[in-house]
Design a protein around this motif. Structure first.
Motif, PDB file in Angstrom:
ATOM      1  N   LYS A  55     -30.903 -36.662  45.766  1.00 16.93           N
ATOM      2  CA  LYS A  55     -30.217 -36.577  47.063  1.00 16.93           C
ATOM      3  C   LYS A  55     -30.956 -35.639  48.015  1.00 16.93           C
ATOM      4  CE  LYS A  55     -26.368 -34.931  45.462  1.00 16.93           C
ATOM      5  NZ  LYS A  55     -26.860 -34.600  44.109  1.00 16.93           N
ATOM      6  N   SER A  56     -31.269 -34.443  47.536  1.00 17.49           N
ATOM      7  CA  SER A  56     -31.919 -33.456  48.398  1.00 17.49           C
ATOM      8  C   SER A  56     -33.303 -33.910  48.832  1.00 17.49           C
ATOM      9  CB  SER A  56     -32.005 -32.103  47.680  1.00 17.49           C
ATOM     10  OG  SER A  56     -30.716 -31.590  47.433  1.00 17.49           O
ATOM     11  N   ILE A  59     -32.892 -36.321  51.688  1.00 20.63           N
ATOM     12  CA  ILE A  59     -32.490 -35.614  52.902  1.00 20.63           C
ATOM     13  C   ILE A  59     -33.680 -34.887  53.512  1.00 20.63           C
ATOM     14  CG2 ILE A  59     -31.104 -33.669  53.741  1.00 20.63           C
ATOM     15  CD1 ILE A  59     -28.925 -34.605  51.764  1.00 20.63           C
ATOM     16  N   PHE A  95     -29.086 -31.898  60.643  1.00 20.53           N
ATOM     17  CA  PHE A  95     -28.852 -31.592  59.231  1.00 20.53           C
ATOM     18  C   PHE A  95     -28.235 -30.205  59.095  1.00 20.53           C
ATOM     19  CE2 PHE A  95     -32.109 -34.665  59.749  1.00 20.53           C
ATOM     20  CZ  PHE A  95     -31.950 -35.560  58.701  1.00 20.53           C
ATOM     21  N   HIS A  97     -27.229 -27.671  56.258  1.00 17.55           N
ATOM     22  CA  HIS A  97     -27.422 -27.411  54.834  1.00 17.55           C
ATOM     23  C   HIS A  97     -26.418 -26.371  54.353  1.00 17.55           C
ATOM     24  CE1 HIS A  97     -31.178 -29.701  55.030  1.00 17.55           C
ATOM     25  NE2 HIS A  97     -31.416 -29.066  56.157  1.00 17.55           N
ATOM     26  N   GLN A  98     -26.327 -26.213  53.008  1.00 15.68           N
ATOM     27  CA  GLN A  98     -25.440 -25.203  52.441  1.00 15.68           C
ATOM     28  C   GLN A  98     -25.794 -23.817  52.965  1.00 15.68           C
ATOM     29  OE1 GLN A  98     -25.575 -26.789  48.091  1.00 15.68           O
ATOM     30  NE2 GLN A  98     -23.852 -25.402  48.180  1.00 15.68           N
ATOM     31  N   VAL A 176     -25.838 -34.824  58.915  1.00 14.98           N
ATOM     32  CA  VAL A 176     -25.837 -34.768  57.456  1.00 14.98           C
ATOM     33  C   VAL A 176     -25.231 -33.430  57.035  1.00 14.98           C
ATOM     34  CG1 VAL A 176     -27.232 -34.827  55.365  1.00 14.98           C
ATOM     35  CG2 VAL A 176     -27.886 -36.230  57.327  1.00 14.98           C
ATOM     36  N   ASP A 178     -24.255 -31.041  53.837  1.00  7.85           N
ATOM     37  CA  ASP A 178     -24.539 -30.822  52.420  1.00  7.85           C
ATOM     38  C   ASP A 178     -23.545 -29.822  51.847  1.00  7.85           C
ATOM     39  OD1 ASP A 178     -25.664 -30.682  49.928  1.00  7.85           O
ATOM     40  OD2 ASP A 178     -27.531 -29.737  50.556  1.00  7.85           O
ATOM     41  N   GLU A 179     -22.659 -30.277  50.950  1.00  8.25           N
ATOM     42  CA  GLU A 179     -21.631 -29.446  50.309  1.00  8.25           C
ATOM     43  C   GLU A 179     -20.906 -28.581  51.358  1.00  8.25           C
ATOM     44  OE1 GLU A 179     -20.611 -29.708  47.340  1.00  8.25           O
ATOM     45  OE2 GLU A 179     -22.221 -30.802  46.332  1.00  8.25           O
ATOM     46  N   TYR A 208     -22.097 -37.457  54.093  1.00  6.80           N
ATOM     47  CA  TYR A 208     -21.331 -36.387  53.463  1.00  6.80           C
ATOM     48  C   TYR A 208     -21.782 -36.256  52.010  1.00  6.80           C
ATOM     49  CZ  TYR A 208     -17.197 -33.424  52.752  1.00  6.80           C
ATOM     50  OH  TYR A 208     -16.347 -32.374  52.513  1.00  6.80           O
ATOM     51  N   VAL A 209     -22.481 -35.137  51.717  1.00  5.59           N
ATOM     52  CA  VAL A 209     -23.011 -34.901  50.371  1.00  5.59           C
ATOM     53  C   VAL A 209     -22.105 -33.905  49.668  1.00  5.59           C
ATOM     54  CG1 VAL A 209     -25.031 -34.208  49.022  1.00  5.59           C
ATOM     55  CG2 VAL A 209     -25.337 -35.242  51.285  1.00  5.59           C
ATOM     56  N   SER A 210     -21.498 -34.300  48.550  1.00  2.00           N
ATOM     57  CA  SER A 210     -20.567 -33.398  47.872  1.00  2.00           C
ATOM     58  C   SER A 210     -20.382 -33.801  46.416  1.00  2.00           C
ATOM     59  CB  SER A 210     -19.208 -33.402  48.580  1.00  2.00           C
ATOM     60  OG  SER A 210     -18.295 -32.538  47.930  1.00  2.00           O
TER      61      SER A 210
END
Length: 515
Positions: A55-56, A59, A95, A97-98, A176, A178-179, A208-210
């Motif tokens: 996934k990462s 992205i 994007f 990111h966390q 995008v 991420d978490e 949605y990345v989770s």
């Protein structure tokens, strides 16, 4: 009148984003093996998969931070080149990111405008005019702080809103995330969900990345599943279920941890009486028994991590006392707590628990150095012993690494967490505290970590688990104490340890015990 069979339907518009056959290899390791992903305008599209599934990497390619070895990315049906992040932004992709992008010493307005062209007047940046343009967008996403406030004073949730506002100022067509809820409370997460739904309704697409499948089920109209560098499934909303997602992510069933909840009458290892530290911990008492997994639940900000810091000697209490195996226990520092037989797996494993540039073996042995020296009189590392102990721990915990000398920063989140836990196994503490033990790890690694925790308890170790995920504690714990407003407001045992009971108790009024 029947329509003529010769009539043709209007051509369907291409998806906003279409990535097809994307491949990427790093040093002989195939991170992506021809994955595909399509996202339509105004679609909330879930992207799920185990840590290391790719996934990462995808992205990073979409963001222009890495370049694909093969495949094609198209925007509105036209092939594009993503040579750098600026090109991705110009195409309408943003994007978040966390690790949020913001500068603590700058204001809210300055952070929103990071990297964006700014209006000028007489050769000077016209912040007044910029603020007039930004204010409506900031209010739309729910920013209530002053544009002049320094972001260092804001919460993680508020800084998420700043990043979303920046994306909208850029006129992003795809964001995008991420978490996004990893560090948010339940109330803050609900606010974010409403913003995502508003973005969707105005035509902005969201990837949605989770790892939190309940959020995926709630928000997403489609979900793409990655496994081992491949896109193995695309599931539409009407076919989505937790069971199907889990099967697709891990390629089969996830073994459930079975355990009996019968240890509360065992020997008390740690006793806490009236522990307080203003303003987050207020008159907390608890007992932890040998062989028990005791959970501490509650919302972010309830005082859970602050309580752990007091027990571990990182902070000193204003009032209260503790005993360890019946003897007075008042550690002045974490080093004293460790010497007394305590270990801690911190909430922020990358920042507080690991030296990312150092090897797996180095990180495993960092708390165990006196056991791998040739002799106390000659404190030189016995590298043969270091190698054997590290290799044995890697095997016992099924840590996926090509070598014990691999930098730990190259491992997936779940395997990094196993390294932090493995460090304490080598020291065999009486009590192991785990703060958010499975945050950011995939469902397969989560099952491995839960199984490891239960095995430690079965061997007689007392384990204290802090988690903000109410679904985690019922699967893992023998008892659960729920905190709200710095106090323990509910003790749950046996069949009463349920997600709903934990959530309900978490919203107790401050200073008032729930019934």
């Amino acid at each position: 009148m029947l329509a003529s069979t010769s009539e043709t339907k209007a051509p369907q518009a291409p998806p906003f984003l279409a990535a097809r056959g994307i491949a990427k290899t790093y040093g002989g390791v195939k991170a992506l093996k021809g994955v595909s992903l399509t996202v339509g305008a105004g679609e909330v599209h879930g992207l799920v998969g185990a840590n290391g599934a790719g996934k990462s990497t995808l992205i990073r390619i979409l963001a222009g931070l890495a370049h694909a070895d093969a495949g094609e990315v198209a925007i509105d049906g036209r092939a594009v080149m993503l040579g750098n992040p600026a090109q991705a932004a110009e195409l309408g992709m943003n994007f978040i990111h966390q690790e949020l992008a913001f500068v603590p010493g700058m204001t809210v307005l300055e952070n929103i405008m990071l990297g964006l062209p700014k209006k000028t007047r007489l050769g000077m940046v016209d912040w007044t005019a910029i603020a007039r343009d930004v204010e409506p967008v900031a209010r739309r996403v729910g920013i209530t702080a002053s544009m002049d406030a320094e972001v260092r004073t804001l919460s993680t949730a508020e800084n998420w809103l700043i990043n979303i506002c920046r994306a909208l100022i850029r006129k992003a067509r795809l964001i995008v995330m991420d978490e996004p809820t990893a560090s948010l409370s339940a109330a803050e997460s609900e606010k974010l969900f409403r913003i995502i739904e508003d973005l969707r309704d105005t035509g902005v697409a969201v990837i949605y990345v989770s790892h939190r499948l309940d959020e995926i089920l709630r928000l997403c109209s489609r979900v793409t599943v990655f496994r081992d560098g491949q896109s193995v499934a695309v599931i539409d909303k009407h076919e989505l279920s937790r069971v199907r997602l889990v099967h697709a992510i891990v390629g089969g069933e996830v073994e459930q941890v079975e355990h009996a909840r019968d240890v509360v009458h065992a020997e008390t290892v740690l006793s806490v009486k009236g522990l307080s530290r203003s303003p987050r911990v207020d008159d907390v008492s608890l007992d932890l028994h040998r062989g028990e997994v005791l959970g501490i639940g509650g919302l972010v900000g309830a005082g859970r991590s602050e309580l752990v810091r007091l027990i571990y000697g990182a902070d000193q209490p204003d009032a209260g006392s503790m005993t360890l195996e019946g003897r007075t226990f008042a550690p002045a520092s974490p080093a004293e707590a460790v010497k007394a037989g305590m270990g801690l797996v911190p909430e922020e494993r990358r920042a507080d628990g690991l030296l990312l540039a150092k090897s797996v073996a180095f990180n495993l042995q960092i708390s165990n150095l006196m056991n791998i020296v040739r002799s106390p009189a000659l404190p030189l590392i016995d590298y043969g012993k270091r190698k054997n102990l590290s290799a044995q721990t890697v095997r016992d915990l099924a840590i996926k690494t090509s070598s014990i000398e691999t930098p730990v920063g190259l491992l997936s989140g779940g395997n990094q967490q196993k390294v932090v836990i493995g460090r304490w196994l080598l020291r065999a503490p009486k009590i192991l505290i785990l703060d958010e033990p499975t945050r950011g790890v995939d469902i397969g690694a989560r099952a491995d970590i839960h199984r490891l925790i239960r095995n430690l308890a079965a061997g007689g170790m007392a384990v204290l688990v802090v988690s903000s995920e109410p679904d985690e504690l019922p699967d893992l714990c023998d008892r659960v104490l729920v905190m709200a407003g710095g106090r323990i407001v509910r003790e749950l045992t046996g069949a009463n340890i349920t997600r709903n009971a934990i959530v309900e108790a978490s919203y107790a009024f401050e200073g008032r015990e729930t019934t």
